[in-house]
Enzyme design. Structure first.
Site, PDB file in Angstrom:
ATOM      1  N   SER A   1       0.825  -1.209   0.000  1.00  0.00           N
ATOM      2  CA  SER A   1       0.000   0.000   0.000  1.00  0.00           C
ATOM      3  C   SER A   1       0.858   1.256   0.000  1.00  0.00           C
ATOM      4  CB  SER A   1      -0.925  -0.018   1.220  1.00  0.00           C
ATOM      5  OG  SER A   1      -1.689   1.165   1.297  1.00  0.00           O
TER       6      SER A   1
ATOM      7  N   PHE B   1       2.312   2.089  -3.527  1.00  0.00           N
ATOM      8  CA  PHE B   1       1.355   2.660  -4.475  1.00  0.00           C
ATOM      9  C   PHE B   1       0.904   4.056  -4.056  1.00  0.00           C
ATOM     10  CE2 PHE B   1       1.035  -1.754  -5.849  1.00  0.00           C
ATOM     11  CZ  PHE B   1       1.007  -1.581  -7.220  1.00  0.00           C
ATOM     12  N   HIS B   2       0.836   4.337  -2.762  1.00  0.00           N
ATOM     13  CA  HIS B   2       0.553   5.707  -2.329  1.00  0.00           C
ATOM     14  C   HIS B   2       1.664   6.649  -2.786  1.00  0.00           C
ATOM     15  CE1 HIS B   2      -2.654   4.146   0.277  1.00  0.00           C
ATOM     16  NE2 HIS B   2      -3.028   5.400   0.452  1.00  0.00           N
ATOM     17  N   GLU B   3       2.889   6.207  -2.660  1.00  0.00           N
ATOM     18  CA  GLU B   3       4.012   7.044  -3.086  1.00  0.00           C
ATOM     19  C   GLU B   3       3.998   7.248  -4.597  1.00  0.00           C
ATOM     20  OE1 GLU B   3       7.380   9.402  -2.560  1.00  0.00           O
ATOM     21  OE2 GLU B   3       6.014   8.552  -1.064  1.00  0.00           O
ATOM     22  N   LEU B   4       3.655   6.206  -5.358  1.00  0.00           N
ATOM     23  CA  LEU B   4       3.595   6.350  -6.815  1.00  0.00           C
ATOM     24  C   LEU B   4       2.527   7.356  -7.226  1.00  0.00           C
ATOM     25  CD1 LEU B   4       3.981   2.712  -8.218  1.00  0.00           C
ATOM     26  CD2 LEU B   4       5.562   4.620  -8.498  1.00  0.00           C
TER      27      LEU B   4
END
Length: 520
Positions: free
Chosen positions: A443, A446-449
């Site tokens: 998680s 994907f938050h960073e992406l």
């Protein structure tokens, strides 16, 4: 003193006259008659000769009722006598005169006003047994009044800050590479379908299938990242592309993983039940790619029809709340962020003041975003596709711990994590704690992406913010199990509203401004 020594009741008879009934004597008669299985209110009493004088029948009925209530200590003075003689069978048949007699008897000074021990409504033992609908309405009224005043004050002080290019600008035309990238993402589901078709026809082996699915999913992520970093696109366009990229990636992983599991079950069942077979359907894959779910299955529960009027109302709400969200961003969040300093530099008290000032409008924006996407948009999509399972979220606002919040606020992602990350880790003999950390790690990536790539800024603030939830999960779970209190819910709201999101907004904004300043 005469009243205290001999409590009595004045009743109204049917002919309009009045009679005085000694309450003490009636109670003594009641106790004696109960002991002999009788309800006689007249007879002989050596200690009280005057007891031979009986009371009217209707008065005796009402006296019996009150004496019983007095003995049990459960009657409510105001509530027990509403409606006249309802407490006794056929009480309403006595007419208006009987109701007047009840009222006359009930509110006599000699009748006890306090009959049992009771708590105040706001005491610790009774507060959660009461209905607080009125207080909730008061909070809503106060919230509307306070926020209306703040909106008027903001408009009087700063004017209308929303620009005419808020919804669309000429710069959006320069984001056509990102739009083309969004369209081209449909190639990857077709590639995954081709792989499954080949393995169904025995053209490739299982190791080759796994390798090809890994290549497809990795390319599906890296290609949009490359396009976003190379194009000078707007932040909103980049975020939209990255969100769509993550959704397609999660769907592709679920499709490959579920197909592998179904294929394994079909191969294992061939010996016992030849009718069990594995098939590949392009129609089911196409429906899955547009359905409001991240977990693939060959078929889904479906609704009977499309409610067009309901869809129109939900779409109108979507437009209204999206506009309200944009109003808060332009009128409140942007001015606050522009007039602030980097939270990790300078005066600590100033940074705390900026974070607190940003927390309320940031909370409103987040709640609007949640309502628009998870409730309005996903339900609209589900209605148009006749998708039956619409549990897109649970009552996460009542979460007693941080772990409960992450399990309840985003059900599509939670179901995907449980199905394709958490339980596969447990089946692989990975400890439960490590499985939780792995789920949060996925998680966090994907938050960073979704944030760092559109900003072209890799400071890992979003990644660290998600990983910081791991110790909070264990801490709040311990507090909940040890004390059984709602302190976990308070910690969640504090991190959610005050510390977490406003801090990330300030960090990314100032780092982005510093990067643009250094480039210019």
């Amino acid at each position: 003193m005469a009243i205290l020594d001999s409590a009595g009741v004045t009743t109204v008879t049917e002919n309009g006259g009045g009679e005085f009934v000694d309450l003490d004597r009636l109670r003594r008669r009641k106790s004696r008659s109960d002991s002999s299985n009788g309800l006689l209110l007249s007879g002989s009493d050596n200690n009280s000769p005057s007891d031979d004088v009986g009371a009217p029948a209707d008065v005796r009925d009402r006296i019996d009722s009150v004496v019983n209530d007095d003995a049990q200590g459960t009657a409510n003075l105001a509530g027990d006598n509403n409606g006249g003689g309802d407490n006794n069978g056929g009480g309403r048949g006595g007419g208006e005169g009987r109701g007047n007699a009840d009222a006359t008897f009930t509110y006599r000074p000699s009748v006890p006003a306090h009959r049992r021990a009771r708590e105040s409504p706001l005491s610790s033992d009774a507060i959660f047994k009461q209905s607080h609908a009125g207080l909730f309405n008061l909070c809503v009224v106060v919230l509307i009044a306070v926020n209306s005043r703040l909106i008027i004050e903001n408009l009087m002080k700063y004017g209308w800050l929303i620009r005419t290019d808020f919804w669309f600008s000429s710069r959006s035309l320069r984001d056509w590479p990102l739009f083309m990238c969004c369209i081209s993402l449909s190639i990857f589901p077709l590639a995954a379908f081709t792989v499954e078709k080949l393995v169904l026809q025995k053209y490739i082996s299982e190791p080759v299938v796994i390798f090809l699915h890994i290549i497809i999913t990795m390319t599906e992520v890296l290609y949009p990242v490359y396009v976003t970093l190379r194009c000078d696109s707007a932040f909103l366009s980049g975020v939209t592309l990255m969100l769509l990229t993550c959704i397609v990636w999660l769907k592709l992983v679920s499709y490959a993983h579920t197909s592998y599991d179904i294929r394994s079950l079909a191969n294992a069942a061939d010996k016992a039940n030849p009718e069990v077979s594995y098939y590949v359907s392009l129609k089911s894959l196409a429906y899955f790619m547009v359905a409001p779910t991240l977990c693939y299955q060959p078929s889904y529960p479906r609704s009977a029809c499309i409610r067009k009027g309901w869809v129109a109302r939900q779409f109108a709400k979507l437009v209204i709340f999206t506009g309200f969200m944009g109003f808060i961003i332009e009128q409140y969040i942007n001015p606050i962020v522009r007039n602030s300093k980097h939270p990790l530099k300078g005066d600590l008290l100033y940074a705390i003041e900026r974070v607190l000032k940003l927390s309320v409008p940031n909370l409103y924006v987040w709640l609007c975003m949640f309502y628009c996407f998870f409730h309005l948009w996903l339900n609209i999509l589900a209605e148009l596709l006749c998708f039956g399972d619409r549990e897109f979220y649970k009552d996460w606002w009542n979460a007693k711990s941080v772990g409960d919040y992450w399990r309840m606020w985003n059900m599509p992602v939670h179901k995907w994590m449980v199905r394709h990350i958490y339980f596969p880790c447990l089946r692989s003999k990975i400890p439960k704690t490590l499985a939780i950390i792995i789920a949060f790690l996925v998680s966090a990536v994907f938050h960073e992406l979704c944030i760092a790539v559109p900003c072209r800024l890799f400071k890992l603030w979003a990644f660290l913010g998600i990983m910081f939830q791991v110790p909070l999960v264990f801490i709040t779970n311990y507090l909940q199990e040890r004390f059984g209190s709602t302190v976990g819910n308070m910690i969640f709201w504090f991190i959610f509203c005050i510390f977490g999101q406003p801090m990330c907004v300030l960090l990314y904004y100032h780092d982005l401004m510093n990067r643009k300043g250094s480039m210019s």
